[in-house]
Motif scaffolding. Structure first.
Motif, PDB file in Angstrom:
ATOM      1  N   ILE A  18      -6.583  -4.032  -3.767  1.00  0.00           N
ATOM      2  CA  ILE A  18      -6.638  -4.903  -2.594  1.00  0.00           C
ATOM      3  C   ILE A  18      -8.070  -5.225  -2.218  1.00  0.00           C
ATOM      4  N   ASN A  19      -8.911  -4.189  -2.168  1.00  0.00           N
ATOM      5  CA  ASN A  19     -10.301  -4.391  -1.763  1.00  0.00           C
ATOM      6  C   ASN A  19     -11.145  -3.275  -2.354  1.00  0.00           C
ATOM      7  N   GLU A  20     -12.276  -3.643  -2.946  1.00  0.00           N
ATOM      8  CA  GLU A  20     -13.125  -2.640  -3.590  1.00  0.00           C
ATOM      9  C   GLU A  20     -13.755  -1.679  -2.593  1.00  0.00           C
ATOM     10  N   SER A  21     -13.967  -2.138  -1.358  1.00  0.00           N
ATOM     11  CA  SER A  21     -14.688  -1.318  -0.382  1.00  0.00           C
ATOM     12  C   SER A  21     -13.780  -0.399   0.414  1.00  0.00           C
ATOM     13  N   ILE A  22     -12.458  -0.487   0.232  1.00  0.00           N
ATOM     14  CA  ILE A  22     -11.536   0.350   0.999  1.00  0.00           C
ATOM     15  C   ILE A  22     -11.584   1.784   0.473  1.00  0.00           C
TER      16      ILE A  22
ATOM     17  N   LEU B  22      -9.596  -8.807  -1.253  1.00  0.00           N
ATOM     18  CA  LEU B  22      -9.950  -8.973   0.145  1.00  0.00           C
ATOM     19  C   LEU B  22     -11.334  -8.389   0.392  1.00  0.00           C
ATOM     20  N   ASN B  23     -12.182  -9.157   1.060  1.00  0.00           N
ATOM     21  CA  ASN B  23     -13.507  -8.679   1.462  1.00  0.00           C
ATOM     22  C   ASN B  23     -13.607  -8.680   2.979  1.00  0.00           C
ATOM     23  N   GLN B  24     -14.306  -7.700   3.517  1.00  0.00           N
ATOM     24  CA  GLN B  24     -14.533  -7.674   4.960  1.00  0.00           C
ATOM     25  C   GLN B  24     -15.351  -8.894   5.371  1.00  0.00           C
ATOM     26  N   MET B  25     -14.835  -9.628   6.366  1.00  0.00           N
ATOM     27  CA  MET B  25     -15.491 -10.847   6.834  1.00  0.00           C
ATOM     28  C   MET B  25     -16.438 -10.533   7.981  1.00  0.00           C
TER      29      MET B  25
ATOM     30  N   GLN C 155       0.831  -1.198   0.000  1.00  0.00           N
ATOM     31  CA  GLN C 155       0.000   0.000   0.000  1.00  0.00           C
ATOM     32  C   GLN C 155       0.869   1.253   0.000  1.00  0.00           C
ATOM     33  N   SER C 156       0.492   2.208  -0.835  1.00  0.00           N
ATOM     34  CA  SER C 156       1.111   3.537  -0.834  1.00  0.00           C
ATOM     35  C   SER C 156       0.109   4.506  -1.433  1.00  0.00           C
ATOM     36  N   GLU C 157       0.471   5.784  -1.449  1.00  0.00           N
ATOM     37  CA  GLU C 157      -0.412   6.790  -2.039  1.00  0.00           C
ATOM     38  C   GLU C 157      -0.564   6.595  -3.538  1.00  0.00           C
TER      39      GLU C 157
ATOM     40  N   ASN D  65      -1.322   0.224  -5.132  1.00  0.00           N
ATOM     41  CA  ASN D  65      -1.684  -0.854  -4.220  1.00  0.00           C
ATOM     42  C   ASN D  65      -1.568  -2.177  -4.973  1.00  0.00           C
ATOM     43  N   TYR D  66      -1.081  -3.200  -4.262  1.00  0.00           N
ATOM     44  CA  TYR D  66      -0.965  -4.514  -4.878  1.00  0.00           C
ATOM     45  C   TYR D  66      -1.387  -5.590  -3.877  1.00  0.00           C
ATOM     46  N   LEU D  67      -2.036  -6.624  -4.401  1.00  0.00           N
ATOM     47  CA  LEU D  67      -2.326  -7.837  -3.651  1.00  0.00           C
ATOM     48  C   LEU D  67      -1.678  -8.983  -4.407  1.00  0.00           C
ATOM     49  N   VAL D  68      -0.684  -9.615  -3.775  1.00  0.00           N
ATOM     50  CA  VAL D  68       0.069 -10.700  -4.397  1.00  0.00           C
ATOM     51  C   VAL D  68      -0.307 -12.011  -3.704  1.00  0.00           C
TER      52      VAL D  68
END
Length: 462
Positions: A370-374, A421-424, A349-351, A354-357
């Motif tokens: 990373i996450n659509e809702s962030i 990632l989704n909020q659980m 994460q940075s300004e 963002n990456y999800l590996v």
């Protein structure tokens, strides 16, 4: 108490509970003394874990309700602090059908009920330690019901909580540690005999404990890596031989070492230097050691893979990102390699980006989201967990967010072949956590509660 049909006498003196066993001559010669923390205000006897052996419950005023579970009527396990509450003023025992119950009254008039008949840790707090830290699960008798191990950072001890078939905590063990370690791994090869590996990242000490739950005997070893540990991976060869691989930084260079741990000897081998300026790394051993890691090079972070060979190592750079002042990188790995489900995940994460590996089998998936809702406030990720979260038997990657108090779950989106990632669900005050199957019916969220300094258990059953 000893199940011989003759009444016994139980009483308290200062911080001891004493039992005098009756006999057919009424001589009361046989006595045992149980030392406890604090002076008990009242004591109750009953079978509180439904194993047909009498247990002892006692109250420390303005502190806690505790239970000492019996082994055979004449021997007892260590005291378990079941409820830590400064407002408890009284408790009593009752019996409903074949089950014993404990009713606790607080100074505010609140009544709490603990029952061996209806006990289900759907939402409880167990005050087994003053400052609960790292937590993991194990299965001491390989019955499919998980047991809990955690580090008490206050008194530097590894504490083991063994549950019965109903998920009721019934045995409690405390093992002194040299340091308040932040990582625990467990070798589950033997039934009733488990090996615990305790260490902290960025420190050289690895403590190894072999505990025999049948004999209550323990053996321990202290191993020292030549540098600050990044990760530990054990490879069992047979019942008497384990390879303990240690990945570590030494003078800004990353090395791999191997302890060949046999029953009669330990030898150590250090592999040639692998790389330098490594910030985070995860180690796996399949046919050969494989390392996934991040390194800092000038103004760049590089996510790399290296396979350790007898000849030259095979390296691959998977991703490069800018190393700005606000760049945050998290790297997580499962305790064991899994060729069916993801076993490595990394969040960047940075300004600017963002990456999800995600690493699954030999495939590396990279998503720029990373996450659509962030929203604008980016999550500050903490501990993570790889493993089953439900009876369905599907292994998931989940990670805790410290600043918004949520646990996120990794999901695969087939429409564009990416992971997100989704909020659980919300989870406040989580220091470390796991999902455990404490009984045959359900999974539970088990976590060290940093606000109340206890182990909290929450049922996932809807």
């Amino acid at each position: 108490m000893n199940l011989d049909g003759i009444p016994d006498i139980i009483y308290t003196i200062n911080n001891r509970i004493e039992i005098v066993f009756g006999d057919y001559r009424s001589e009361f010669k046989n006595k045992i003394s149980l030392k406890i923390e604090g002076e008990p205000a009242s004591v109750q006897i009953g079978d509180f874990n439904s194993d047909k052996v009498p247990d002892i419950a006692y109250l420390i005023l303005n502190n806690s309700l505790n239970i000492i579970f019996g082994k055979d009527g004449q021997q007892f396990y260590e005291s378990v602090p079941y409820l830590k509450n400064a407002s408890i003023i009284s408790f009593t025992r009752s019996r409903f059908a074949s089950a014993f119950e404990l009713a606790c009254l607080t100074s505010s008039g609140e009544l709490t009920l603990l029952s061996s008949r209806i006990f289900n840790p759907s939402d409880i707090k167990i005050s087994l330690g003053v400052s609960a830290g790292a937590v993991t699960k194990f299965d001491y008798d390989n019955d499919g019901n998980d047991d809990i191990a955690f580090v008490d950072e206050n008194d530097r001890s590894l504490k083991l909580l063994v549950n019965n078939n109903s998920g009721i905590p019934s045995k409690y063990y405390s093992i002194p540690l040299a340091e308040a370690h932040t990582e625990i791994k467990v070798d589950e090869f033997f039934k009733f005999r488990k090996i615990f590996y305790c260490y902290s990242e960025d420190a050289p000490l690895l403590e190894v404990f072999r505990y025999n739950f049948n004999t209550d005997k323990i053996s321990r070893k202290q191993l020292y890596a030549p540098g600050e540990i990044l990760d530990v991976y054990f490879q069992r060869i047979d019942s008497s031989f384990v390879n303990i691989f240690v990945l570590y930084n030494k003078k800004s260079k990353m090395y791999l070492g191997k302890f060949e741990n046999k029953d009669v000897s330990i030898t150590f081998k250090e592999y040639p230097v692998i790389d330098r300026n490594v910030t985070e790394a995860e180690l796996f051993v399949m046919d050969e050691p494989v390392i996934y890691y991040w390194k800092s090079e000038n103004n760049t972070f590089e996510f790399k893979t290296v396979r350790i060979k007898t000849g030259p190592n095979v390296e691959k750079t998977n991703l490069r990102v800018s190393n700005s002042i606000d760049t945050k990188v998290n790297l997580y790995g499962a305790d064991q390699f899994d060729n069916e489900y993801p076993f490595v995940a990394s969040l960047v994460q940075s300004e600017m980006e963002n990456y999800l590996v995600v690493v699954s089998a030999d495939k590396i998936s990279i998503s720029k989201k990373i996450n659509e809702s962030i929203g604008n406030e980016k999550p500050e990720f903490g501990k993570a967990f790889f493993g089953e979260t439900s009876i369905k038997g599907i292994n998931n990657f989940t990670v805790n967010s410290i600043n918004d108090n949520y646990i996120y779950k990794l999901v695969y989106r087939q429409t564009d072949n990416t992971y997100l990632l989704n909020q659980m669900f919300p989870a406040e005050n989580v220091s470390d956590y796991l999902f455990a199957r404490l009984n045959k019916k359900n999974y539970f969220l088990v976590y060290s509660n940093k606000e109340e300094n206890c182990i909290s258990i929450r049922s996932l059953k809807k």
